[in-house]
Design an enzyme around this catalytic site. Structure first.
Site, PDB file in Angstrom:
ATOM      1  N   LYS A  73      11.039 -12.797 -21.113  1.00  0.00           N
ATOM      2  CA  LYS A  73       9.894 -12.000 -21.340  1.00  0.00           C
ATOM      3  C   LYS A  73       9.092 -12.254 -22.487  1.00  0.00           C
ATOM      4  O   LYS A  73       7.860 -12.193 -22.783  1.00  0.00           O
ATOM      5  CB  LYS A  73      10.253 -10.542 -20.967  1.00  0.00           C
ATOM      6  N   THR A  99      10.835  -3.831 -20.945  1.00  0.00           N
ATOM      7  CA  THR A  99      10.976  -4.842 -22.185  1.00  0.00           C
ATOM      8  C   THR A  99      11.398  -4.608 -23.232  1.00  0.00           C
ATOM      9  O   THR A  99      10.979  -3.702 -24.013  1.00  0.00           O
ATOM     10  CB  THR A  99       9.522  -5.740 -22.533  1.00  0.00           C
TER      11      THR A  99
END
Length: 292
Positions: free
Chosen positions: A176, A101
């Protein structure tokens, strides 16, 4: 369709998530090369048949597909763009997948540099925690070219079940951020609900039988509430990594002129846990703030 016996996959980052994801690739029959800054964290994979490489550059030179899941955007930048990094050593025609991420802007930068070197890049962060990684049921959010996505789908399918191409480079990372924003409010609600149940004299386990099957049902509730009730605060997802994610999301939202008060509050609460030295606990440890 990719032929497993002809494809060499390089995997960088064998932490809580990466170890299980890499293990599923081994089970799928792929030749797997691995690298991690701490070799001890990769020993279980070596025992299962993975081949250790001593550096990022060494791994990159022999891999057809390179997957990374490291800690922070700074780590991503070093692994991909450093002089001994992936893009300075990867074979032309190879594929790189960053499952960390990270920042959408960095994903776009990696994509453009990779393209100039005839390397195909996808950003593909995941959600589902340690359980999803172990069971191969992760949600995978992908940004990049459709052709590369379709080519690599058999690999994604060994690690996840909900695999969606969200758009061009950076779209996976933006998705995300949406995921983390939704989690921020959810995990606060889970912790507050359990604290309320305990303080009101209810049996929290009995409460979960009702609310876990009603409108309050969620992945966070079903996955983390039972751990909280057992005082299990081991990381399925580290607090320090969640705070990193929230920081990125807040920066991106600010650049859009978007106000995200719930996200801001959640980060402030987790910042308190970090100040108490609890950054290596799991995100469910937020509950401790409510019961102090």
């Amino acid at each position: 369709m990719l032929q497993t016996n002809n494809i060499n996959i390089g995997f960088i980052g064998t932490g809580v998530m990466g170890n299980s994801m890499a293990s599923n690739l081994l089970k799928g029959g792929y030749n797997l090369y691995i690298y991690n800054r701490t070799k001890e964290k990769a020993l279980s994979l070596i025992e299962k048949g993975a081949t250790w490489k001593a550096s990022v550059s060494e791994l990159s030179k022999v891999s057809d597909v390179i997957i990374t899941i490291v800690g922070y955007p700074s780590d991503v930048e070093e692994v991909y763009l450093g002089s001994n990094g992936i893009l300075n050593n990867a074979k032309p025609g190879s594929f790189v997948i960053d499952m960390t991420t990270s920042k959408p802007s960095l994903a776009k930068k990696i994509y453009e540099i990779a393209k100039s070197k005839n390397v195909f890049a996808l950003d593909a962060p995941v959600s589902g925690g340690d359980v999803g990684a172990s069971e191969g049921t992760l949600s995978i959010m992908v940004g990049g070219d459709k052709e590369a996505f379709e080519h690599l789908k058999p690999i994604f399918e060994l690690m996840g079940k909900n695999i969606v191409l969200q758009g061009t480079a950076g779209a996976g990372q933006h998705t995300k951020m949406c995921n983390q924003i939704a989690i921020a409010s959810n995990i606060m609600g889970v912790c507050e609900a359990i604290a309320y149940a305990k303080n009101s004299g209810l049996d929290p386990e009995t409460v979960l039988k009702s609310i876990g099957a009603g409108g309050a049902a969620s992945w966070q509730l079903s996955s983390y509430a039972p751990r909280i009730l057992k005082d299990d605060f081991k990381p399925g997802f580290y607090i320090k990594h969640f705070v990193k994610d929230m920081r990125i999301a807040l920066e991106e939202a600010d650049s859009m002129g978007l106000n995200t008060p719930a996200l801001s509050l959640c980060k402030k609460l987790y910042d308190k846990l970090i100040a108490e030295g609890k950054e290596d606990l799991g995100t469910q440890a937020l509950y401790q703030l409510y019961m102090d």
